[in-house]
Motif scaffolding. Structure first.
Motif, PDB file in Angstrom:
ATOM      1  N   PHE A  30       0.725  -1.174   0.068  1.00 17.98           N
ATOM      2  CA  PHE A  30      -0.178  -0.021  -0.103  1.00 17.98           C
ATOM      3  C   PHE A  30       0.812   1.355   0.059  1.00 17.98           C
ATOM      4  O   PHE A  30       0.737   2.280  -0.767  1.00 17.98           O
ATOM      5  CB  PHE A  30      -0.997  -0.061   1.040  1.00 17.98           C
ATOM      6  N   GLY A  31       1.907   1.232   0.761  1.00 16.20           N
ATOM      7  CA  GLY A  31       2.792   2.592   0.795  1.00 16.20           C
ATOM      8  C   GLY A  31       3.636   2.538  -0.348  1.00 16.20           C
ATOM      9  O   GLY A  31       3.905   3.720  -0.456  1.00 16.20           O
ATOM     10  N   SER A  32       3.716   1.600  -0.925  1.00 18.17           N
ATOM     11  CA  SER A  32       4.351   1.969  -2.329  1.00 18.17           C
ATOM     12  C   SER A  32       3.853   2.810  -3.291  1.00 18.17           C
ATOM     13  O   SER A  32       4.373   3.403  -4.289  1.00 18.17           O
ATOM     14  CB  SER A  32       4.680   0.543  -3.064  1.00 18.17           C
ATOM     15  N   TYR A  33       2.417   2.970  -3.118  1.00 10.81           N
ATOM     16  CA  TYR A  33       1.683   4.050  -4.055  1.00 10.81           C
ATOM     17  C   TYR A  33       1.673   5.223  -3.444  1.00 10.81           C
ATOM     18  O   TYR A  33       1.465   6.368  -4.275  1.00 10.81           O
ATOM     19  CB  TYR A  33       0.263   3.497  -4.048  1.00 10.81           C
ATOM     20  N   ILE A  34       2.368   5.412  -2.275  1.00  8.93           N
ATOM     21  CA  ILE A  34       2.276   6.816  -1.463  1.00  8.93           C
ATOM     22  C   ILE A  34       3.727   7.519  -1.646  1.00  8.93           C
ATOM     23  O   ILE A  34       4.448   7.102  -0.689  1.00  8.93           O
ATOM     24  CB  ILE A  34       1.502   7.001  -0.267  1.00  8.93           C
ATOM     25  N   LYS A  35       3.979   8.350  -2.520  1.00  4.47           N
ATOM     26  CA  LYS A  35       5.371   8.774  -2.574  1.00  4.47           C
ATOM     27  C   LYS A  35       5.338  10.322  -2.123  1.00  4.47           C
ATOM     28  O   LYS A  35       4.625  10.961  -2.830  1.00  4.47           O
ATOM     29  CB  LYS A  35       6.047   8.793  -3.731  1.00  4.47           C
ATOM     30  N   ILE A  36       6.189  11.074  -1.401  1.00  4.03           N
ATOM     31  CA  ILE A  36       6.535  12.393  -1.435  1.00  4.03           C
ATOM     32  C   ILE A  36       7.997  12.522  -1.494  1.00  4.03           C
ATOM     33  O   ILE A  36       9.127  11.954  -1.015  1.00  4.03           O
ATOM     34  CB  ILE A  36       6.292  12.927   0.113  1.00  4.03           C
ATOM     35  N   GLY A  37       8.202  12.922  -2.845  1.00  5.85           N
ATOM     36  CA  GLY A  37       9.824  12.932  -3.340  1.00  5.85           C
ATOM     37  C   GLY A  37       9.957  11.692  -3.894  1.00  5.85           C
ATOM     38  O   GLY A  37       9.207  11.092  -4.690  1.00  5.85           O
ATOM     39  N   LEU A  72      12.688  -4.216  -1.438  1.00  3.14           N
ATOM     40  CA  LEU A  72      13.312  -4.750  -2.595  1.00  3.14           C
ATOM     41  C   LEU A  72      12.417  -5.552  -3.480  1.00  3.14           C
ATOM     42  O   LEU A  72      12.555  -5.371  -4.761  1.00  3.14           O
ATOM     43  CB  LEU A  72      14.454  -5.877  -2.044  1.00  3.14           C
ATOM     44  N   MET A  73      11.377  -6.090  -2.971  1.00  4.12           N
ATOM     45  CA  MET A  73      10.243  -6.954  -3.924  1.00  4.12           C
ATOM     46  C   MET A  73       9.529  -6.039  -4.452  1.00  4.12           C
ATOM     47  O   MET A  73       9.180  -6.034  -5.858  1.00  4.12           O
ATOM     48  CB  MET A  73       9.642  -7.977  -3.175  1.00  4.12           C
ATOM     49  N   THR A  74       8.919  -4.921  -3.840  1.00  6.14           N
ATOM     50  CA  THR A  74       8.029  -3.959  -4.610  1.00  6.14           C
ATOM     51  C   THR A  74       8.910  -3.114  -5.527  1.00  6.14           C
ATOM     52  O   THR A  74       8.293  -2.714  -6.618  1.00  6.14           O
ATOM     53  CB  THR A  74       7.555  -3.087  -3.629  1.00  6.14           C
ATOM     54  N   ALA A  75      10.203  -2.885  -5.333  1.00 10.60           N
ATOM     55  CA  ALA A  75      11.034  -2.126  -6.332  1.00 10.60           C
ATOM     56  C   ALA A  75      11.247  -3.190  -7.750  1.00 10.60           C
ATOM     57  O   ALA A  75      11.048  -2.675  -8.716  1.00 10.60           O
ATOM     58  CB  ALA A  75      12.488  -2.238  -5.825  1.00 10.60           C
ATOM     59  N   ILE A  76      11.417  -4.198  -7.254  1.00 11.69           N
ATOM     60  CA  ILE A  76      11.728  -5.272  -8.612  1.00 11.69           C
ATOM     61  C   ILE A  76      10.293  -5.384  -9.388  1.00 11.69           C
ATOM     62  O   ILE A  76      10.314  -5.641 -10.608  1.00 11.69           O
ATOM     63  CB  ILE A  76      12.154  -6.749  -8.157  1.00 11.69           C
ATOM     64  N   ALA A  77       9.119  -5.315  -8.606  1.00  9.19           N
ATOM     65  CA  ALA A  77       8.083  -5.308  -9.278  1.00  9.19           C
ATOM     66  C   ALA A  77       7.433  -4.031  -9.908  1.00  9.19           C
ATOM     67  O   ALA A  77       6.558  -4.099 -10.684  1.00  9.19           O
ATOM     68  CB  ALA A  77       6.765  -5.894  -8.462  1.00  9.19           C
ATOM     69  N   PHE A  79       7.053  -0.970  -8.698  1.00  9.42           N
ATOM     70  CA  PHE A  79       6.211  -0.074  -7.614  1.00  9.42           C
ATOM     71  C   PHE A  79       7.230   1.121  -7.096  1.00  9.42           C
ATOM     72  O   PHE A  79       6.632   2.316  -6.951  1.00  9.42           O
ATOM     73  CB  PHE A  79       5.703  -0.709  -6.443  1.00  9.42           C
ATOM     74  N   ASP A  80       8.171   0.837  -7.173  1.00  6.62           N
ATOM     75  CA  ASP A  80       9.325   1.913  -6.846  1.00  6.62           C
ATOM     76  C   ASP A  80      10.435   2.122  -7.420  1.00  6.62           C
ATOM     77  O   ASP A  80      11.670   1.354  -7.277  1.00  6.62           O
ATOM     78  CB  ASP A  80       9.692   1.232  -5.255  1.00  6.62           C
ATOM     79  N   PRO A  81      10.239   2.820  -8.557  1.00  5.68           N
ATOM     80  CA  PRO A  81      11.531   3.105  -9.569  1.00  5.68           C
ATOM     81  C   PRO A  81      12.713   3.621  -9.050  1.00  5.68           C
ATOM     82  O   PRO A  81      13.982   3.142  -9.584  1.00  5.68           O
ATOM     83  CB  PRO A  81      10.658   4.258 -10.522  1.00  5.68           C
ATOM     84  N   PHE A  82      12.805   4.412  -8.007  1.00  7.45           N
ATOM     85  CA  PHE A  82      13.933   4.926  -7.485  1.00  7.45           C
ATOM     86  C   PHE A  82      14.637   3.983  -6.856  1.00  7.45           C
ATOM     87  O   PHE A  82      15.902   3.685  -6.928  1.00  7.45           O
ATOM     88  CB  PHE A  82      13.654   5.888  -6.087  1.00  7.45           C
ATOM     89  N   THR A  83      14.160   2.995  -6.038  1.00  9.78           N
ATOM     90  CA  THR A  83      15.019   1.803  -5.444  1.00  9.78           C
ATOM     91  C   THR A  83      15.373   0.906  -6.901  1.00  9.78           C
ATOM     92  O   THR A  83      16.504   0.189  -6.567  1.00  9.78           O
ATOM     93  CB  THR A  83      13.970   1.108  -4.326  1.00  9.78           C
ATOM     94  N   LEU A  84      14.442   0.667  -7.241  1.00  5.93           N
ATOM     95  CA  LEU A  84      14.802  -0.134  -8.431  1.00  5.93           C
ATOM     96  C   LEU A  84      16.141   0.132  -9.518  1.00  5.93           C
ATOM     97  O   LEU A  84      17.156  -0.490  -9.645  1.00  5.93           O
ATOM     98  CB  LEU A  84      13.662  -0.402  -9.532  1.00  5.93           C
ATOM     99  N   ALA A  85      15.870   1.527  -9.563  1.00  7.88           N
ATOM    100  CA  ALA A  85      17.351   1.825 -10.145  1.00  7.88           C
ATOM    101  C   ALA A  85      18.692   1.919  -9.347  1.00  7.88           C
ATOM    102  O   ALA A  85      19.619   1.612  -9.918  1.00  7.88           O
ATOM    103  CB  ALA A  85      17.081   3.614 -10.452  1.00  7.88           C
ATOM    104  N   LEU A  86      18.337   2.027  -7.978  1.00  7.82           N
ATOM    105  CA  LEU A  86      19.645   1.936  -7.202  1.00  7.82           C
ATOM    106  C   LEU A  86      19.988   0.309  -7.209  1.00  7.82           C
ATOM    107  O   LEU A  86      21.172   0.015  -7.114  1.00  7.82           O
ATOM    108  CB  LEU A  86      19.146   2.173  -5.759  1.00  7.82           C
ATOM    109  N   LEU A  87      19.100  -0.566  -7.210  1.00  8.27           N
ATOM    110  CA  LEU A  87      19.297  -1.898  -7.331  1.00  8.27           C
ATOM    111  C   LEU A  87      20.090  -2.314  -8.552  1.00  8.27           C
ATOM    112  O   LEU A  87      21.222  -3.110  -8.499  1.00  8.27           O
ATOM    113  CB  LEU A  87      18.117  -2.818  -7.445  1.00  8.27           C
TER     114      LEU A  87
END
Length: 224
Positions: A30-37, A72-77, A79-87
Motif C-alpha cells: 500500500f505504501g509503495s503507491y504513496i510517495k513524497i519525493g 526490494l520486492m516492490t522495487a523489482i515489481a 512499484f518503486d522506480p527509485f529503489t529499482l534504479a539503485l538496485l
C-alpha cells in the motif's frame, strides 16, 4: 533455552506473528503507491514495533527484515522506480541497506521497549515508536552518503541534473524529505493504541497463566 523456544513457538505467538507478517506485506504494498519525493512512505513500522513488544526482540528483527525484503520486492515489481534504479546500479549496497535499516529498526526498538518497560511501560511504547523511524531513516541517511554517487546517477537517469548539488541536500531534501516526519507522526499517533493492545494481550496471558496454575493446584490437592 529450550523452554524459551517452546514459549516463542506457541500457537498464540505463531498466530500473532502470521497476522503481523501479513500486515507488513500489505502495508508495504500500500505504501509503495504513496510517495513524497523520490521514496515511498513506510507505514509498516507500526506492526514491526507491535511485534517486538508482544513477541520479543527476535520477532522485531524478523518483521524488520521482512520489511527490508518487501522494499526490494516492490522495487523489482516496478512499484518503486527509485529503489529499482539503485538496485540496478549498486545491487550489493542497496540490498544491504534495505535489510539493515529494516532489521535494525525492529531489533533495536524491541530492545529499547524491553529495557524501558521495567521503569515505565507507557514511556517504553513511545520510546519504541520514536526509535523505529529514527533508526530506519538514520541508517538510510548514513548509507545514502556512502552511495551518494549512485544516487546522483539515479536522479540523472530520471532527468534531474545534480551537478554541484550538495550531498546533504540530495540525501536530506530529495531522498528523505518530509517522509521521516510523517512516519514519526504516524507512530506517535498509534502509540496509545499500541499501549492498549499490549495491555489487553498481557492481561489475557496473566489470566491464562492464573487459570493454569489454579488448575494445577486443584489437581495436586486431589492427588494428595
Amino acid at each position: 533455552m529450550k523452554k524459551e523456544k517452546k514459549q516463542f513457538f506457541s500457537a498464540r505467538n505463531i498466530t500473532f506473528l502470521a497476522v503481523l507478517t501479513a500486515l507488513v506485506v500489505v502495508l508495504q504494498l500500500f505504501g509503495s503507491y504513496i510517495k513524497i519525493g523520490s521514496t515511498p512512505i513506510s507505514f509498516v513500522l507500526v506492526p514491526i514495533i507491535l511485534g517486538g513488544m508482544l513477541l520479543g526482540i527476535w520477532a522485531g528483527l524478523f518483521l524488520g527484515l521482512l520489511f527490508g525484503f518487501m522494499v526490494l520486492m516492490t522495487a523489482i515489481a516496478g512499484f518503486d522506480p527509485f529503489t529499482l534504479a539503485l538496485l540496478q546500479m549498486n545491487p550489493v549496497m542497496t540490498v544491504i541497506l534495505c535489510l539493515l535499516k529494516g532489521g535494525a529498526a525492529g531489533f533495536v526498538s524491541a530492545i529499547l521497549f524491553k529495557i524501558v518497560k521495567t521503569k515505565n511501560k507507557y514511556a517504553a511504547i513511545f520510546v519504541a515508536a520514536v526509535a523505529a523511524p529514527v533508526i530506519n531513516t538514520g541508517i538510510f541517511v548514513g548509507g545514502g552518503f556512502i552511495i551518494v554517487d549512485t544516487i546522483k546517477e539515479v536522479f540523472n537517469s530520471f532527468g534531474t541534473d545534480l551537478t554541484g548539488v550538495s550531498p546533504i541536500y540530495i540525501i536530506f531534501v530529495l531522498c528523505v524529505g518530509v517522509n521521516f516526519f510523517i512516519e514519526l507522526a504516524v507512530n506517535l499517533i498509534c502509540a496509545p493504541a499500541l499501549y492498549t493492545v499490549e495491555n489487553v494481550v498481557e492481561n489475557q496471558i496473566l489470566k491464562k497463566n492464573s487459570a493454569k496454575n489454579n488448575k494445577e493446584a486443584v489437581n495436586n490437592d486431589n492427588l494428595s
